[in-house]
Design a protein around this motif. Structure first.
Motif, PDB file in Angstrom:
ATOM      1  N   ASP A 162       0.838  -1.197   0.000  1.00  0.00           N
ATOM      2  CA  ASP A 162       0.000   0.000   0.000  1.00  0.00           C
ATOM      3  C   ASP A 162       0.877   1.253   0.000  1.00  0.00           C
ATOM      4  O   ASP A 162       1.952   1.273   0.616  1.00  0.00           O
ATOM      5  CB  ASP A 162      -0.898   0.016   1.235  1.00  0.00           C
ATOM      6  N   VAL A 232      -7.217   0.436  -6.145  1.00  0.00           N
ATOM      7  CA  VAL A 232      -6.531  -0.814  -5.839  1.00  0.00           C
ATOM      8  C   VAL A 232      -5.881  -1.343  -7.109  1.00  0.00           C
ATOM      9  O   VAL A 232      -6.537  -1.465  -8.150  1.00  0.00           O
ATOM     10  CB  VAL A 232      -7.515  -1.865  -5.277  1.00  0.00           C
ATOM     11  N   ARG A 249      -3.303  -0.899  -2.247  1.00  0.00           N
ATOM     12  CA  ARG A 249      -4.127   0.298  -2.385  1.00  0.00           C
ATOM     13  C   ARG A 249      -3.246   1.543  -2.529  1.00  0.00           C
ATOM     14  O   ARG A 249      -2.258   1.706  -1.801  1.00  0.00           O
ATOM     15  CB  ARG A 249      -5.051   0.451  -1.171  1.00  0.00           C
ATOM     16  N   GLU A 286     -16.026   1.534   3.026  1.00  0.00           N
ATOM     17  CA  GLU A 286     -15.134   1.119   1.949  1.00  0.00           C
ATOM     18  C   GLU A 286     -15.908   0.238   0.977  1.00  0.00           C
ATOM     19  O   GLU A 286     -16.780  -0.529   1.361  1.00  0.00           O
ATOM     20  CB  GLU A 286     -13.942   0.332   2.508  1.00  0.00           C
ATOM     21  N   GLU A 289     -14.182  -5.287  -1.534  1.00  0.00           N
ATOM     22  CA  GLU A 289     -12.948  -5.633  -2.220  1.00  0.00           C
ATOM     23  C   GLU A 289     -12.741  -7.140  -2.298  1.00  0.00           C
ATOM     24  O   GLU A 289     -11.647  -7.617  -2.575  1.00  0.00           O
ATOM     25  CB  GLU A 289     -11.750  -4.992  -1.507  1.00  0.00           C
TER      26      GLU A 289
END
Length: 299
Positions: A162, A232, A249, A286, A289
């Motif tokens: 990330d 992402v 991410r 969020e 995912e």
């Protein structure tokens, strides 16, 4: 006095050998009994060996077995010497050519005679037979599955991490993969079915072999970050035995860099970011995912 000096030195060596397994595994007790000469071979005076990853060799008198030096360990280039020790099974003592090329004084080291990869019974590829022998030294008489690397689906050894950065800056994601046959590596952005870079000029991808055998390293670079680059990113890799992927991410901070100038001296006095932190710390839920959680999946 001379015999007493020899015995005193050998006593010190015995004490030191207890702190260093490589010395302890040699027949110091027999040498202590015999002084500086070999004398008659008496196997009862030899030290007991418990674990020798590179097998055993005979001591300088050709009597007691001692642990051979392992791959990469300093060794005696002249087999008539017995200071560093002799190399173990499938190993030979060589000078390091790389050190000599860079002007350094090369040291002799144990090098595996064969650099061909082998496949172990656990399905793991070992760089050479010497590393295989070290791995299985305590497991008895186990043979390699076959010469050459094990055929397997890709494994991501170093996934992308990330990251966050300000608009206008650059960012790079890295991904290391290993498999045999050599895997194919590509990049995607979540929500986009096309592989990157597509026709986007500020995104580029690169890949090369290594750093390990049968490995591939790939990079995704985004230059001049925009807020729309946030999301992402997926490292996707596959060969005929399977596929896997890992994701990371990217958070892009939308900020303006403001300089405060000293007009009189025409020098930068200070600087600060005017940043929309409320937009950055988005507390909304969020997005789901699950589709691109890092992991394996079937073809």
């Amino acid at each position: 006095m001379k015999p007493l000096v020899v015995i005193a030195v050998l006593v010190v060596l015995v004490q030191v050998s207890q702190s260093f397994p490589a010395l302890y595994h040699r027949g110091w007790w027999r040498l202590l009994r015999e002084g500086d000469s070999c004398g008659k071979c008496d196997l009862a005076l030899c030290s007991e060996l418990t674990h020798c990853p590179a097998g055993t060799v005979l001591d300088r008198c050709g009597c007691c077995p001692e642990c051979g030096n392992v791959e990469g360990q300093i060794c005696d280039l002249d087999q008539g010497n017995h200071f560093y020790g002799q190399c173990g099974d499938n190993l030979e003592c060589r000078l390091d050519a790389d050190e000599a090329r860079f002007g350094e004084v090369p040291e002799p080291q144990c090098v595996c005679k064969s650099q061909e990869s082998v496949c172990g019974p656990d399905g793991k590829t070992y760089e050479n037979i010497c590393q295989f022998n070290m791995a299985y030294a305590t497991r008895g008489n186990i043979s390699v599955k076959h010469k050459g690397p094990c055929e397997s689906a890709p494994v991501i050894s170093m996934p992308p991490q990330d990251a966050q950065n300000f608009t206008g800056n650059d960012i790079i994601f890295g991904c290391e993969v290993s498999a045999y046959p050599m895997p194919h590596l590509e990049w995607k952005k979540k929500g986009n079915k096309m592989f990157l870079p597509g026709d986007d000029a500020h995104i580029s991808v690169q890949a090369r072999g290594g750093p390990q055998k049968y490995g591939v390293t790939g990079w995704l670079q985004i230059q001049g970050l925009k807020k729309s680059d946030e999301g992402v990113y997926i490292c996707h890799t596959k060969n005929k035995y399977g596929a896997t992927y890992a994701s990371a991410r990217l958070k892009v901070i939308d900020g303006t860099f403001v300089f405060y100038l000293d007009v009189k001296n025409t020098k930068i006095r200070s600087a600060s970011y005017n940043t929309d932190y409320d937009a950055y710390y988005d507390h909304s839920e969020e997005e789901d995912e699950e589709e691109y959680e890092s992991g394996d999946y079937e073809n």
